[in-house]
Design an enzyme around this catalytic site. Structure first.
Site, PDB file in Angstrom:
ATOM      1  N   PRO A   1       0.791  -1.234   0.000  1.00 54.18           N
ATOM      2  CA  PRO A   1       0.000   0.000   0.000  1.00 54.18           C
ATOM      3  C   PRO A   1       0.826   1.288   0.000  1.00 54.18           C
ATOM      4  O   PRO A   1       1.878   1.364   0.636  1.00 54.18           O
ATOM      5  CB  PRO A   1      -0.813  -0.103   1.305  1.00 54.18           C
ATOM      6  CG  PRO A   1      -0.058  -1.060   2.151  1.00 54.18           C
ATOM      7  CD  PRO A   1       0.579  -2.031   1.204  1.00 54.18           C
ATOM      8  N   ASN A   2       0.306   2.239  -0.720  1.00 50.83           N
ATOM      9  CA  ASN A   2       0.837   3.610  -0.814  1.00 50.83           C
ATOM     10  C   ASN A   2       2.121   3.726  -1.643  1.00 50.83           C
ATOM     11  O   ASN A   2       2.609   4.831  -1.859  1.00 50.83           O
ATOM     12  CB  ASN A   2       1.051   4.222   0.582  1.00 50.83           C
ATOM     13  CG  ASN A   2      -0.241   4.260   1.376  1.00 50.83           C
ATOM     14  OD1 ASN A   2      -1.230   4.808   0.890  1.00 50.83           O
ATOM     15  ND2 ASN A   2      -0.267   3.673   2.553  1.00 50.83           N
TER      16      ASN A   2
ATOM     17  N   ARG B   1       4.977  11.152  -2.412  1.00 48.50           N
ATOM     18  CA  ARG B   1       4.781  10.749  -1.020  1.00 48.50           C
ATOM     19  C   ARG B   1       6.064  10.975  -0.214  1.00 48.50           C
ATOM     20  O   ARG B   1       7.086  10.329  -0.455  1.00 48.50           O
ATOM     21  CB  ARG B   1       4.431   9.262  -0.988  1.00 48.50           C
ATOM     22  CG  ARG B   1       4.299   8.690   0.399  1.00 48.50           C
ATOM     23  CD  ARG B   1       4.210   7.174   0.353  1.00 48.50           C
ATOM     24  NE  ARG B   1       4.070   6.653   1.691  1.00 48.50           N
ATOM     25  CZ  ARG B   1       4.297   5.397   2.041  1.00 48.50           C
ATOM     26  NH1 ARG B   1       4.675   4.517   1.142  1.00 48.50           N
ATOM     27  NH2 ARG B   1       4.152   5.016   3.285  1.00 48.50           N
TER      28      ARG B   1
ATOM     29  N   TYR C   1      11.227   8.899   1.105  1.00 46.50           N
ATOM     30  CA  TYR C   1      11.178   7.875   0.059  1.00 46.50           C
ATOM     31  C   TYR C   1      11.817   8.296  -1.269  1.00 46.50           C
ATOM     32  O   TYR C   1      11.887   7.484  -2.196  1.00 46.50           O
ATOM     33  CB  TYR C   1       9.720   7.452  -0.185  1.00 46.50           C
ATOM     34  CG  TYR C   1       9.081   6.835   1.050  1.00 46.50           C
ATOM     35  CD1 TYR C   1       9.557   5.632   1.564  1.00 46.50           C
ATOM     36  CD2 TYR C   1       8.020   7.460   1.712  1.00 46.50           C
ATOM     37  CE1 TYR C   1       8.990   5.062   2.697  1.00 46.50           C
ATOM     38  CE2 TYR C   1       7.440   6.903   2.838  1.00 46.50           C
ATOM     39  CZ  TYR C   1       7.925   5.706   3.329  1.00 46.50           C
ATOM     40  OH  TYR C   1       7.367   5.138   4.453  1.00 46.50           O
TER      41      TYR C   1
ATOM     42  N   ASN D   1       8.241  -5.530  -1.212  1.00 47.35           N
ATOM     43  CA  ASN D   1       8.123  -4.355  -0.347  1.00 47.35           C
ATOM     44  C   ASN D   1       6.665  -4.328   0.109  1.00 47.35           C
ATOM     45  O   ASN D   1       5.787  -3.816  -0.589  1.00 47.35           O
ATOM     46  CB  ASN D   1       8.494  -3.060  -1.072  1.00 47.35           C
ATOM     47  CG  ASN D   1       8.503  -1.869  -0.103  1.00 47.35           C
ATOM     48  OD1 ASN D   1       8.045  -1.992   1.041  1.00 47.35           O
ATOM     49  ND2 ASN D   1       9.013  -0.733  -0.556  1.00 47.35           N
TER      50      ASN D   1
ATOM     51  N   ALA E   1       3.301  -0.938   4.659  1.00 47.92           N
ATOM     52  CA  ALA E   1       2.755  -0.976   6.026  1.00 47.92           C
ATOM     53  C   ALA E   1       2.338  -2.387   6.452  1.00 47.92           C
ATOM     54  O   ALA E   1       2.371  -2.706   7.651  1.00 47.92           O
ATOM     55  CB  ALA E   1       1.567  -0.024   6.125  1.00 47.92           C
TER      56      ALA E   1
ATOM     57  N   HIS F   1       4.347  -4.607   8.923  1.00 50.40           N
ATOM     58  CA  HIS F   1       4.287  -4.466  10.377  1.00 50.40           C
ATOM     59  C   HIS F   1       2.978  -4.991  10.967  1.00 50.40           C
ATOM     60  O   HIS F   1       2.812  -4.972  12.185  1.00 50.40           O
ATOM     61  CB  HIS F   1       4.451  -2.984  10.759  1.00 50.40           C
ATOM     62  CG  HIS F   1       5.536  -2.292   9.981  1.00 50.40           C
ATOM     63  ND1 HIS F   1       6.869  -2.637  10.091  1.00 50.40           N
ATOM     64  CD2 HIS F   1       5.511  -1.300   9.047  1.00 50.40           C
ATOM     65  CE1 HIS F   1       7.586  -1.885   9.286  1.00 50.40           C
ATOM     66  NE2 HIS F   1       6.784  -1.057   8.630  1.00 50.40           N
TER      67      HIS F   1
ATOM     68  N   ASP G   1       1.929 -15.760   6.640  1.00 52.14           N
ATOM     69  CA  ASP G   1       1.528 -17.148   6.414  1.00 52.14           C
ATOM     70  C   ASP G   1       1.608 -17.510   4.929  1.00 52.14           C
ATOM     71  O   ASP G   1       1.976 -18.639   4.580  1.00 52.14           O
ATOM     72  CB  ASP G   1       0.102 -17.386   6.935  1.00 52.14           C
ATOM     73  CG  ASP G   1       0.038 -17.412   8.459  1.00 52.14           C
ATOM     74  OD1 ASP G   1       1.108 -17.462   9.103  1.00 52.14           O
ATOM     75  OD2 ASP G   1      -1.085 -17.371   9.009  1.00 52.14           O
TER      76      ASP G   1
ATOM     77  N   GLU H   1      12.683  -9.548   1.624  1.00 51.55           N
ATOM     78  CA  GLU H   1      11.978  -8.358   2.131  1.00 51.55           C
ATOM     79  C   GLU H   1      12.813  -7.121   1.814  1.00 51.55           C
ATOM     80  O   GLU H   1      14.006  -7.089   2.129  1.00 51.55           O
ATOM     81  CB  GLU H   1      11.804  -8.486   3.656  1.00 51.55           C
ATOM     82  CG  GLU H   1      11.202  -7.248   4.298  1.00 51.55           C
ATOM     83  CD  GLU H   1      11.077  -7.358   5.819  1.00 51.55           C
ATOM     84  OE1 GLU H   1      11.380  -8.434   6.389  1.00 51.55           O
ATOM     85  OE2 GLU H   1      10.681  -6.355   6.422  1.00 51.55           O
TER      86      GLU H   1
ATOM     87  N   HIS I   1      12.850  -2.613   1.766  1.00 55.62           N
ATOM     88  CA  HIS I   1      12.258  -1.321   2.093  1.00 55.62           C
ATOM     89  C   HIS I   1      13.151  -0.225   1.544  1.00 55.62           C
ATOM     90  O   HIS I   1      14.377  -0.359   1.557  1.00 55.62           O
ATOM     91  CB  HIS I   1      12.118  -1.135   3.606  1.00 55.62           C
ATOM     92  CG  HIS I   1      11.289  -2.198   4.234  1.00 55.62           C
ATOM     93  ND1 HIS I   1       9.912  -2.194   4.154  1.00 55.62           N
ATOM     94  CD2 HIS I   1      11.634  -3.325   4.900  1.00 55.62           C
ATOM     95  CE1 HIS I   1       9.452  -3.279   4.769  1.00 55.62           C
ATOM     96  NE2 HIS I   1      10.474  -3.985   5.227  1.00 55.62           N
TER      97      HIS I   1
ATOM     98  N   SER J   1      13.231   2.922   2.882  1.00 48.55           N
ATOM     99  CA  SER J   1      13.780   3.622   4.050  1.00 48.55           C
ATOM    100  C   SER J   1      14.399   2.617   5.020  1.00 48.55           C
ATOM    101  O   SER J   1      14.138   1.415   4.946  1.00 48.55           O
ATOM    102  CB  SER J   1      12.657   4.399   4.756  1.00 48.55           C
ATOM    103  OG  SER J   1      11.672   3.499   5.258  1.00 48.55           O
TER     104      SER J   1
ATOM    105  N   ARG K   1      13.495   4.480  12.172  1.00 50.89           N
ATOM    106  CA  ARG K   1      12.267   5.291  12.161  1.00 50.89           C
ATOM    107  C   ARG K   1      11.421   4.994  13.408  1.00 50.89           C
ATOM    108  O   ARG K   1      11.953   4.562  14.419  1.00 50.89           O
ATOM    109  CB  ARG K   1      11.509   5.035  10.851  1.00 50.89           C
ATOM    110  CG  ARG K   1      12.346   5.427   9.618  1.00 50.89           C
ATOM    111  CD  ARG K   1      11.575   5.218   8.334  1.00 50.89           C
ATOM    112  NE  ARG K   1      10.377   6.053   8.278  1.00 50.89           N
ATOM    113  CZ  ARG K   1       9.374   5.851   7.426  1.00 50.89           C
ATOM    114  NH1 ARG K   1       9.442   4.854   6.552  1.00 50.89           N
ATOM    115  NH2 ARG K   1       8.329   6.646   7.426  1.00 50.89           N
TER     116      ARG K   1
ATOM    117  N   ARG L   1       7.753   0.586  13.310  1.00 53.57           N
ATOM    118  CA  ARG L   1       8.325   0.071  12.053  1.00 53.57           C
ATOM    119  C   ARG L   1       9.505  -0.871  12.313  1.00 53.57           C
ATOM    120  O   ARG L   1      10.042  -1.487  11.398  1.00 53.57           O
ATOM    121  CB  ARG L   1       8.793   1.214  11.156  1.00 53.57           C
ATOM    122  CG  ARG L   1       7.669   2.083  10.648  1.00 53.57           C
ATOM    123  CD  ARG L   1       8.172   3.130   9.664  1.00 53.57           C
ATOM    124  NE  ARG L   1       7.302   4.280   9.652  1.00 53.57           N
ATOM    125  CZ  ARG L   1       6.170   4.371   8.931  1.00 53.57           C
ATOM    126  NH1 ARG L   1       5.799   3.393   8.150  1.00 53.57           N
ATOM    127  NH2 ARG L   1       5.428   5.463   8.996  1.00 53.57           N
TER     128      ARG L   1
END
Ligand code: DQA
Length: 148
Positions: free
Chosen positions: A9-10, A17, A22, A73, A76, A79, A86, A97, A99, A101, A106, A110
Site C-alpha cells: 500500500p501507498n 509521497r 522515500y 516491499n 505498512a 508491520h 503465512d 523483504e 524497504h 527507508s 524510524r 516500524r
C-alpha cells in the site's frame, strides 16, 4: 529466471509521497531501473502494486507457481499482516523483504517486521537502490539453488 516484485500500500504514491523519506522517483521509475538491470542479467522481472492486503496475499500464493523468487516491499503490511507472513511461509520459493527507508531508524512500530522471520533476508535503507539489491539477492539465491 522469473522474479516477481510485489509492492504494497501507498507505494503507488512514490514520487510525491514524503520525498524526504522515500525519494523523488515514482514506482514506474524504479521499475524501469530494475527492468534494465534484469535485462542485462537476462532475467525476467515482473512488477505489481496493490493497496489491498488480500490481493497481495493472492499474488504471493500465485508466485509459488511460475516464479523462482519474490522481492517484496510489503510497505505498512510488513508491520501488521499475519496473513502475508503465512502466505510467504506457504510457498516453496524464497522471498526477499525490501524497504526504501531504514525502518529500524524510524518510529518504533516500524522496527518490527512480521514477515522478516519467513523471508530469506531483509534489505532496507538504500532508497530506490534497495530494489536493485533485491534483484541481485534473488538472482544469487536462484543460482545457488540450481547449483545444488
Ligand atoms: C516502507 C517502510 C514501511 O514502514 C512503510 O509503511 C512503507 C514503505 C519502505 O519502503 O521504506 O509504506 O516499506
Amino acid at each position: 529466471m522469473r522474479i516477481l516484485f510485489l509492492n504494497g500500500p501507498n507505494l503507488n504514491m512514490l514520487g510525491s509521497r514524503e520525498p524526504g523519506v522515500y525519494g523523488q522517483s515514482t514506482l514506474a521509475d524504479i521499475e524501469t531501473q530494475v527492468r534494465e538491470q534484469a535485462r542485462v542479467r537476462q532475467v525476467e522481472a515482473q512488477f505489481r502494486q496493490t493497496n489491498s492486503e488480500g490481493e497481495l496475499v493472492g499474488w504471493v500464493q500465485e508466485a509459488g507457481r511460475g516464479f523462482e523468487a519474490v522481492v517484496l516491499n510489503a510497505a505498512a503490511y510488513t508491520h501488521t499482516s499475519v496473513a502475508l507472513r503465512d502466505a510467504i511461509s506457504a510457498i516453496d520459493i524464497p522471498t526477499i523483504e525490501i524497504h526504501i527507508s531504514n525502518v529500524h531508524a524510524r518510529e518504533e512500530f516500524r522496527h518490527r517486521s512480521l514477515i522478516a522471520g519467513v523471508c530469506r533476508g531483509q534489505i532496507c535503507g538504500f532508497g530506490e537502490y534497495s530494489y536493485t539489491l533485491g534483484l541481485l539477492a534473488a538472482i544469487n539465491l536462484i543460482e545457488k539453488s540450481k547449483r545444488r
